[in-house]
Design an enzyme around this catalytic site. Structure first.
Site, PDB file in Angstrom:
ATOM      1  N   CYS A 382       3.028 -10.058  -3.761  1.00 24.40           N
ATOM      2  CA  CYS A 382       2.868  -8.997  -4.761  1.00 24.40           C
ATOM      3  C   CYS A 382       3.998  -9.067  -5.800  1.00 24.40           C
ATOM      4  O   CYS A 382       3.978  -9.967  -6.625  1.00 24.40           O
ATOM      5  CB  CYS A 382       2.746  -7.644  -4.079  1.00 24.40           C
ATOM      6  SG  CYS A 382       1.766  -6.498  -5.078  1.00 24.40           S
ATOM      7  N   HIS A 508      -1.637  -8.363  -0.376  1.00 22.34           N
ATOM      8  CA  HIS A 508      -0.719  -8.225   0.767  1.00 22.34           C
ATOM      9  C   HIS A 508      -1.322  -8.850   2.021  1.00 22.34           C
ATOM     10  O   HIS A 508      -1.944  -8.164   2.826  1.00 22.34           O
ATOM     11  CB  HIS A 508      -0.425  -6.744   1.028  1.00 22.34           C
ATOM     12  CG  HIS A 508       0.428  -6.130  -0.024  1.00 22.34           C
ATOM     13  ND1 HIS A 508       1.800  -6.058   0.081  1.00 22.34           N
ATOM     14  CD2 HIS A 508       0.108  -5.590  -1.217  1.00 22.34           C
ATOM     15  CE1 HIS A 508       2.291  -5.487  -1.014  1.00 22.34           C
ATOM     16  NE2 HIS A 508       1.285  -5.193  -1.823  1.00 22.34           N
ATOM     17  N   GLU A 510       0.057  -9.752   4.642  1.00 24.34           N
ATOM     18  CA  GLU A 510       0.688  -9.279   5.884  1.00 24.34           C
ATOM     19  C   GLU A 510      -0.099  -8.144   6.532  1.00 24.34           C
ATOM     20  O   GLU A 510       0.068  -7.866   7.714  1.00 24.34           O
ATOM     21  CB  GLU A 510       2.143  -8.847   5.598  1.00 24.34           C
ATOM     22  CG  GLU A 510       2.345  -7.531   4.842  1.00 24.34           C
ATOM     23  CD  GLU A 510       2.253  -7.652   3.309  1.00 24.34           C
ATOM     24  OE1 GLU A 510       1.672  -8.654   2.812  1.00 24.34           O
ATOM     25  OE2 GLU A 510       2.745  -6.740   2.614  1.00 24.34           O
TER      26      GLU A 510
HETATM   27  N1  GLN Z   1       5.332  -3.147  -8.690  1.00 21.82           N
HETATM   28  C1  GLN Z   1       4.338  -4.159  -8.737  1.00 21.82           C
HETATM   29  C2  GLN Z   1       2.988  -3.616  -9.189  1.00 21.82           C
HETATM   30  O1  GLN Z   1       2.729  -2.455  -9.093  1.00 21.82           O
HETATM   31  C3  GLN Z   1       4.199  -4.854  -7.391  1.00 21.82           C
HETATM   32  C4  GLN Z   1       3.672  -3.960  -6.313  1.00 21.82           C
HETATM   33  C5  GLN Z   1       3.899  -4.482  -4.940  1.00 21.82           C
HETATM   34  O2  GLN Z   1       4.734  -5.365  -4.712  1.00 21.82           O
HETATM   35  N2  GLN Z   1       3.233  -3.894  -3.968  1.00 21.82           N
HETATM   36  O3  GLN Z   1       2.167  -4.393  -9.639  1.00 21.82           O
END
Ligand code: GLN
Length: 541
Positions: A382, A508, A510
């Site tokens: 992310c 994600h 994970e």
């Molecule tokens: N802050 C970034 C976004 O909102 C990444 C979010 C995250 O790592 N979950 O796109």
């Protein structure tokens, strides 16, 4: 007919109710029963999505896009099932429903009160998953500690359900602490007695007492707890500290927790526990044949719960590779151009963690650059993927001020930009791009090789995305989009052509790793790290 088990906690928080509940669920599942778990949290936030990780650890996202308590992650990892929005309910959500109904006129003429309106809504939600008829047993974990003011309506709801149901359809397990007093060289049962008394005053009498303890409980002590807490001695279960959370189901099996539960619920004809795969996993975990050191680059590293699912994914991926994964936490705020080599020099792989906001991002970018240049296996999740794109733009495409508009609204090169549908969103709770989305993989890429298929689905929690206006330039220079959302074209995976293992994912992964199904990127990342470490060793001679 669905049966219900409620798990409450006493004496102190952090006793591991989630792990005990998940372990019991695992044992029941291993005996052929259909089991699910849900968590009721007494705080007033509608969900934990708006909570800082320092407050509540990681926010776990379900397939259907619910932002939930991290215990749901344990439930999924132990049981290898998906949970949903219905599996996590907070006081905030209960009140929100009741207040909305009040505004709609559902209680016209009536005073709306904690009892019966709030407790009725709690009960309705406690039975909701069971009402689907899909499960033999629903385990409900009540967050918080008995005695907290905010827990009271939940305990009252359990009391009422116990009264409404047949005796064999519902039982209550109370998890408590038996502290060891060094000076007296004794385990003390008094806090447990008090906590059970407190529950009894609220009309709920636990059927089983699970005792967290550093030292084994002897028979005499078990009898004492049983006598004062008014349960049979066999219903006093010892839960000794374990070296891994994945050992707890076997410990509970030894203590006979599942058998006593089945007896009390009058469930007959269940099979012997089938835990072959689980034990195989534990064996591999305990006796690894190699070791890798992975750097976890994040800004919440003081609190391990902030990266719970990532850490557990490494446990699963390590075990399947028969490789011990040592995690070195590196605080991204303290990584500079000067110290990056020294901080990351001993690693076999680098994971740049998810996150929000500006703090620590420059350190993450230096870390990515180091991994790219030194051919160190790299895995960005992310925000970690977004930082990899920014690093590439700055150092390879020469767009020196490239950034994400999350950190710099005025950058002339917004390689990471707010998603179109996010531009009009102003409220915070539950408004990110959340939950499961499909992703199409380009053939012949690392991503394709890792997953072994061309269409995957993974869970998301973000607002920003890779800006496709730059994609051409990225791909020509060697960073390709190997995974895209088939409907929108959003870039979900980036990778470097000229690198043994460099992958960044917008989602994600994970969140979907379980003991039985370790997540494939984590599995291959550990393989790559092992190879890196072996090559390093052979070069050293
Ligand atoms: N802050 C970034 C976004 O909102 C990444 C979010 C995250 O790592 N979950 O796109």
């Amino acid at each position: 007919m669905t049966k219900y088990i409620f798990v409450t906690g006493g004496v102190t928080s952090s006793l591991g109710k989630g792990i005990i509940a998940a372990s019991l669920a695992k044992l029941l599942q291993s005996r052929g029963l259909k089991v699910t778990i849900q968590k009721f949290d007494p705080y007033i936030n509608v969900d934990p999505g708006t909570l800082n990780p320092y407050e509540h650890g990681e926010c776990f996202v379900t397939e259907d896009g619910a932002e939930t308590d991290l215990d749901l992650g344990h439930y999924e990892r132990f049981l290898n099932i998906f949970t949903s929005q219905a599996n996590n309910v907070t006081t905030g959500r209960i009140y929100q429903t009741v207040i909305n109904q009040e505004r709609e006129g559902a209680y016209l003429g009536k005073t709306v009160q904690v009892i019966p309106h709030i407790t009725d809504e709690i009960k309705r939600r406690m039975l909701l998953i069971g009402d689907t008829g899909k499960y033999d047993i629903v385990i409900t974990e009540i967050g918080g500690t008995v005695g907290d003011i905010e827990s009271l309506p939940f305990v009252e709801a359990v009391r009422q359900l116990q009264w409404e149901m047949e005796e064999e359809d519902c039982l209550v397990i109370h998890l408590t602490l038996i502290p060891y007093l060094k000076a007296a060289k004794e385990l003390k049962t008094k806090p447990t007695q008090h906590s059970v008394k407190l529950m009894s005053e609220n009309g709920v009498h636990p059927d089983i007492i699970v005792c967290r303890t550093e030292r084994s409980l002897n028979q005499e002590l078990r009898k004492k707890i049983a006598l004062f807490c008014n349960v049979k001695t066999e219903a006093v279960i010892e839960a000794m500290d374990a070296s891994s959370i994945y050992e707890v189901p076997l410990k509970m099996l030894n203590e006979g927790l599942d058998v006593i539960v089945l007896k009390k619920l009058k469930i007959n004809g269940y099979s012997a526990p089938e835990l072959g795969k689980w034990k195989e996993f534990l064996d591999k975990l305990k006796y690894p044949s190699g070791k890798v050191t992975i750097g976890l680059i994040g800004k919440y590293i003081e609190l391990q719960d902030a990266y719970k699912s990532i850490l557990e994914s490494f446990v699963h991926a390590g075990a399947i590779n028969e490789c011990k994964v040592q995690i070195v936490n590196v605080h991204s705020e303290f990584i500079t151009e000067e110290n990056v080599a020294e901080k990351l020099g001993n690693l076999d792989g680098l994971l740049v963690a998810p996150g929000f906001g500006k703090r620590g991002v420059e350190g993450k970018i230096f870390a990515v650059q180091y991994a790219r240049e030194k051919k160190l296996p790299f895995f960005g999740i992310c925000l970690g993927m977004q930082m990899a794109a920014i690093e590439f733009a700055r150092n390879i495409l020469n767009l020196k001020d490239a950034h994400s508009t999350e950190m710099d609204e005025n950058t002339s090169n917004p390689v990471i930009d707010l998603m179109e549908e996010q531009k009009s969103v102003t409220t915070k709770g539950g408004t990110m791009r959340l939950g499961s989305y499909p992703c199409e993989l380009k053939s012949g890429t690392l991503a394709n090789e890792i997953y072994g298929q061309s269409l995957i689905s993974e869970r998301h929690r973000h607002r920003w995305e890779f800006n496709n206006a730059y994609l051409d330039r990225f791909e020509k220079a060697g960073m390709i989009a190997s995974g895209k959302n088939p409907a929108t074209g959003l870039v979900e995976i980036i990778e470097l052509k000229d690198h043994p293992f460099f992958i960044g994912v917008q989602y994600h992964p994970e969140l979907k790793s379980t003991v039985e199904n370790p997540q494939p990127i984590f599995v291959d990342f550990i393989k790559a790290a092992r190879l890196f470490s072996q090559t390093k060793a052979s070069e050293k001679g």
